[in-house]
Scaffold this active site. Structure first.
Site, PDB file in Angstrom:
ATOM      1  N   ARG A 148      13.446  -4.710  18.917  1.00 18.42           N
ATOM      2  CA  ARG A 148      13.479  -5.659  17.755  1.00 18.42           C
ATOM      3  C   ARG A 148      14.125  -5.305  16.586  1.00 18.42           C
ATOM      4  O   ARG A 148      14.165  -4.101  16.458  1.00 18.42           O
ATOM      5  CB  ARG A 148      12.039  -5.944  17.158  1.00 18.42           C
ATOM      6  CG  ARG A 148      11.800  -7.086  16.431  1.00 18.42           C
ATOM      7  CD  ARG A 148      10.281  -7.122  15.885  1.00 18.42           C
ATOM      8  NE  ARG A 148      10.422  -6.184  14.221  1.00 18.42           N
ATOM      9  CZ  ARG A 148       9.370  -6.244  13.639  1.00 18.42           C
ATOM     10  NH1 ARG A 148       8.315  -7.161  13.827  1.00 18.42           N
ATOM     11  NH2 ARG A 148       9.500  -5.399  12.313  1.00 18.42           N
ATOM     12  N   TYR A 160      11.126  -7.959   4.948  1.00 18.47           N
ATOM     13  CA  TYR A 160      10.106  -7.789   5.926  1.00 18.47           C
ATOM     14  C   TYR A 160      10.863  -6.818   7.047  1.00 18.47           C
ATOM     15  O   TYR A 160      11.684  -7.091   7.627  1.00 18.47           O
ATOM     16  CB  TYR A 160       9.721  -9.082   6.505  1.00 18.47           C
ATOM     17  CG  TYR A 160       8.783  -8.594   7.915  1.00 18.47           C
ATOM     18  CD1 TYR A 160       7.688  -8.117   7.429  1.00 18.47           C
ATOM     19  CD2 TYR A 160       9.057  -8.935   9.085  1.00 18.47           C
ATOM     20  CE1 TYR A 160       6.712  -7.685   8.861  1.00 18.47           C
ATOM     21  CE2 TYR A 160       8.435  -8.450   9.997  1.00 18.47           C
ATOM     22  CZ  TYR A 160       7.145  -7.831  10.020  1.00 18.47           C
ATOM     23  OH  TYR A 160       6.683  -7.570  11.121  1.00 18.47           O
ATOM     24  N   ASP A 211      11.857 -10.863  14.317  1.00 17.77           N
ATOM     25  CA  ASP A 211      10.669 -11.479  13.713  1.00 17.77           C
ATOM     26  C   ASP A 211      10.782 -12.046  12.462  1.00 17.77           C
ATOM     27  O   ASP A 211      11.546 -11.447  11.386  1.00 17.77           O
ATOM     28  CB  ASP A 211       9.492 -10.435  13.513  1.00 17.77           C
ATOM     29  CG  ASP A 211       8.236 -11.095  12.943  1.00 17.77           C
ATOM     30  OD1 ASP A 211       8.068 -12.203  12.836  1.00 17.77           O
ATOM     31  OD2 ASP A 211       7.407 -10.032  12.595  1.00 17.77           O
ATOM     32  N   HIS A 213       8.583 -13.812  10.529  1.00 17.77           N
ATOM     33  CA  HIS A 213       7.343 -13.570   9.801  1.00 17.77           C
ATOM     34  C   HIS A 213       7.061 -14.609   9.168  1.00 17.77           C
ATOM     35  O   HIS A 213       6.276 -14.768   7.992  1.00 17.77           O
ATOM     36  CB  HIS A 213       7.674 -12.228   9.050  1.00 17.77           C
ATOM     37  CG  HIS A 213       6.464 -11.503   8.942  1.00 17.77           C
ATOM     38  ND1 HIS A 213       5.560 -11.404   7.940  1.00 17.77           N
ATOM     39  CD2 HIS A 213       5.788 -10.834   9.826  1.00 17.77           C
ATOM     40  CE1 HIS A 213       4.722 -10.629   7.783  1.00 17.77           C
ATOM     41  NE2 HIS A 213       4.637 -10.182   9.174  1.00 17.77           N
ATOM     42  N   GLU A 237      10.275 -14.575  17.075  1.00 14.67           N
ATOM     43  CA  GLU A 237       8.793 -14.246  16.791  1.00 14.67           C
ATOM     44  C   GLU A 237       8.318 -15.075  15.467  1.00 14.67           C
ATOM     45  O   GLU A 237       8.844 -15.051  14.355  1.00 14.67           O
ATOM     46  CB  GLU A 237       8.523 -12.757  16.526  1.00 14.67           C
ATOM     47  CG  GLU A 237       7.223 -12.648  16.322  1.00 14.67           C
ATOM     48  CD  GLU A 237       6.791 -11.234  16.319  1.00 14.67           C
ATOM     49  OE1 GLU A 237       5.774 -10.538  15.736  1.00 14.67           O
ATOM     50  OE2 GLU A 237       7.773 -10.571  16.707  1.00 14.67           O
ATOM     51  N   GLU A 263       0.121 -13.206  16.364  1.00 16.70           N
ATOM     52  CA  GLU A 263      -0.556 -12.005  16.064  1.00 16.70           C
ATOM     53  C   GLU A 263      -1.637 -12.327  15.265  1.00 16.70           C
ATOM     54  O   GLU A 263      -2.718 -11.477  14.875  1.00 16.70           O
ATOM     55  CB  GLU A 263       0.513 -11.035  15.764  1.00 16.70           C
ATOM     56  CG  GLU A 263       0.905 -11.391  14.337  1.00 16.70           C
ATOM     57  CD  GLU A 263       2.099 -10.275  13.798  1.00 16.70           C
ATOM     58  OE1 GLU A 263       1.890  -9.788  12.779  1.00 16.70           O
ATOM     59  OE2 GLU A 263       3.048 -10.112  14.544  1.00 16.70           O
ATOM     60  N   ARG A 284       1.072 -13.924  21.262  1.00 15.75           N
ATOM     61  CA  ARG A 284       1.232 -12.560  20.809  1.00 15.75           C
ATOM     62  C   ARG A 284      -0.257 -12.234  20.191  1.00 15.75           C
ATOM     63  O   ARG A 284      -0.546 -11.166  19.497  1.00 15.75           O
ATOM     64  CB  ARG A 284       1.998 -12.410  19.839  1.00 15.75           C
ATOM     65  CG  ARG A 284       3.634 -12.541  20.180  1.00 15.75           C
ATOM     66  CD  ARG A 284       4.412 -12.200  19.241  1.00 15.75           C
ATOM     67  NE  ARG A 284       4.048 -11.240  18.093  1.00 15.75           N
ATOM     68  CZ  ARG A 284       4.014  -9.847  18.167  1.00 15.75           C
ATOM     69  NH1 ARG A 284       4.189  -9.303  19.403  1.00 15.75           N
ATOM     70  NH2 ARG A 284       3.827  -9.289  17.287  1.00 15.75           N
ATOM     71  N   GLU A 340       4.654  -5.064  22.065  1.00 14.64           N
ATOM     72  CA  GLU A 340       4.933  -4.300  20.857  1.00 14.64           C
ATOM     73  C   GLU A 340       4.305  -3.034  20.957  1.00 14.64           C
ATOM     74  O   GLU A 340       3.248  -2.633  21.228  1.00 14.64           O
ATOM     75  CB  GLU A 340       4.634  -5.156  19.751  1.00 14.64           C
ATOM     76  CG  GLU A 340       5.146  -4.606  18.389  1.00 14.64           C
ATOM     77  CD  GLU A 340       4.856  -5.194  17.252  1.00 14.64           C
ATOM     78  OE1 GLU A 340       5.465  -5.199  16.250  1.00 14.64           O
ATOM     79  OE2 GLU A 340       3.625  -6.055  17.407  1.00 14.64           O
ATOM     80  N   TRP A 403       4.257 -14.412   2.931  1.00 13.13           N
ATOM     81  CA  TRP A 403       4.563 -12.858   3.365  1.00 13.13           C
ATOM     82  C   TRP A 403       4.558 -12.839   4.722  1.00 13.13           C
ATOM     83  O   TRP A 403       5.368 -12.409   5.370  1.00 13.13           O
ATOM     84  CB  TRP A 403       3.998 -12.046   2.637  1.00 13.13           C
ATOM     85  CG  TRP A 403       4.556 -10.516   2.922  1.00 13.13           C
ATOM     86  CD1 TRP A 403       5.634 -10.037   2.205  1.00 13.13           C
ATOM     87  CD2 TRP A 403       4.028  -9.788   4.069  1.00 13.13           C
ATOM     88  NE1 TRP A 403       5.927  -8.773   2.833  1.00 13.13           N
ATOM     89  CE2 TRP A 403       5.007  -8.529   4.043  1.00 13.13           C
ATOM     90  CE3 TRP A 403       3.026  -9.770   4.927  1.00 13.13           C
ATOM     91  CZ2 TRP A 403       4.731  -7.454   4.673  1.00 13.13           C
ATOM     92  CZ3 TRP A 403       2.981  -8.578   5.908  1.00 13.13           C
ATOM     93  CH2 TRP A 403       3.892  -7.302   5.653  1.00 13.13           C
TER      94      TRP A 403
END
Length: 403
Positions: A148, A160, A211, A213, A237, A263, A284, A340, A403
């Site tokens: 990643r 991030y 990612d 995020h 992601e 996630e 995920r 991951e 965030w």
């Protein structure tokens, strides 16, 4: 039949907070489950201690499905991250007990191995693109087949995924939430350059991931996915917040870059539309936040019907107990994609001795009965709970953001 005689919650902080459930039986066999919810750990600890454990004593530990349904249907207030993390801890601990009694590693009870090992991806990051590329080359030399990429964004003080330490990333770093600044425009200009450089340096035989995020609108995510297509990313992601699952239709209309999300999901209902309409390529959801192995298997089976593969979250907010359980799931599930993997600190590894191991880009859960992870309670006691919040984001004009 093993009868549950008691259970306890162990909260420890060997560098970060972990919540572990230990269920004991009249046969002297115990099982472990991870109940960590990053930044809200004590909420789950209380849910277990005050509301769940009293209902477990005296039950047959082999009746995993019945206990899962009791805790889910019987609570009336269904789903949510606190409830499902607590259920996951119980479920994982019961699977650990069942496999220990059988004298088998857990994956054997899940149908046996579907592969020789579990491909994992590491986290390469740096303050700028050059530093991220150097980190990625390091991971490639260690044998990682998937990496990643996260890099600092020019003009922003923090980004991030960029850690202070080369390997150990822990974003929950303040007694009160730290406020970061964000600019989507700056970010969208920087990521394609990162991938162009990475593909040129690392070659075509390594999978590259990224990612976002949850920070983009659907059309912004579609633009980024299209811009990255020449560099063949393994996935993009969490491109946009997934509360509005229909928003992913817009992303699909604009890019062929594979999409991963989930996630922060805690039930099959969070991803039902995304999977049914094939709006994502990887789901995920993870053992600890999605109701344990029992519920995660349902999500994976549903995903398999729609050509969606698994890509379970595996950052350091999951304890080695969860990682061990996830690897048994990964090894067995037919529609596995990738796992991951962020290594834990030596202090954490000492608190949670484990059988899983890394070699040639793959993790294997090991052959010990159960999930192959234990807890050293004496070592855990040396690291008391320490309040830690995840950061928050504001746009450059001061507006609160994701965030």
């Amino acid at each position: 039949m093993p009868i549950i005689t008691g259970a306890k919650v162990v909260v420890t902080c060997p560098g970060r907070n972990f919540v572990t459930l230990k269920i004991e039986t009249d046969q002297g066999i115990y099982g472990l489950g991870d109940a960590t919810l990053n930044g809200r750990e004590l909420a789950v600890a209380s849910y277990l201690q005050d509301h769940v454990i009293p209902c477990l004593v005296g039950r047959d530990a082999h009746r995993i499905e019945d206990i899962w349904q009791f805790l889910y249907r019987g609570a009336y207030w269904r789903r949510g991250p606190v409830t499902m993390s607590a259920i996951a801890a119980v479920d994982t601990a019961l699977w650990d007990i069942k496999a220990k009694i059988a004298g088998l590693p857990l994956y054997q009870l899940l149908g046996g191995a579907s592969r020789q090992g579990v491909m994992v991806y590491g986290h390469a990051n740096g303050a700028d693109i050059d530093a991220t590329i150097d980190s990625a080359r390091d991971y490639q030399q260690q044998g990682y087949r998937a990496i990643r990429l996260q890099s600092g964004v020019p003009g922003l003080a923090s980004a991030y995924g960029v850690s202070k330490d080369k390997y150990f990333y822990e974003p929950a770093d303040g007694d009160l939430p730290r406020e970061n600044q964000w600019s989507t425009e700056r970010y969208l200009r920087s990521v394609p350059e990162l991938f162009e450089r990475a593909r040129g340096v690392l070659g075509n035989d390594v999978h590259l991931l990224h990612d976002a995020h949850h920070r983009l609108s659907p059309i912004e995510a579609g633009r980024l996915g299209r811009d990255l297509e020449p560099y063949r990313p393994f996935w993009l992601e969490d491109p946009t917040p997934a509360e509005n699952q229909a928003g992913f239709r817009i992303i699909r209309q604009h890019t062929t870059t594979p999409i991963a999300v989930g996630e922060v999901f805690n039930s099959i209902w969070d991803c039902k539309q995304l999977i049914e309409e094939q709006l994502i390529d990887y789901i995920r959801t993870t053992v600890v936040h999605a109701g344990g192995i029992t519920h995660l298997r349902r999500i994976a089976d549903f995903a398999a019907l729609h050509d969606v593969r698994t890509g379970c979250h595996g950052a350091t907010d999951l304890s080695p107990v969860c990682m061990g359980a996830a690897l048994h799931f990964d090894l067995s599930v037919p529609n596995f994609g990738v796992q991951e993997y962020m290594r834990h600190t030596p202090e954490t590894d000492a608190v949670f001795p484990h059988a899983y191991s890394f070699a040639d880009g793959y993790l294997h859960p090991g052959e010990e009965p159960g999930i192959g992870v234990d807890i050293d309670e004496a070592a855990a006691a040396k690291y008391p709970y320490r309040r830690a919040y995840l950061p928050v984001n504001r746009l450059e004009d001061g507006t609160m953001f994701n965030w």
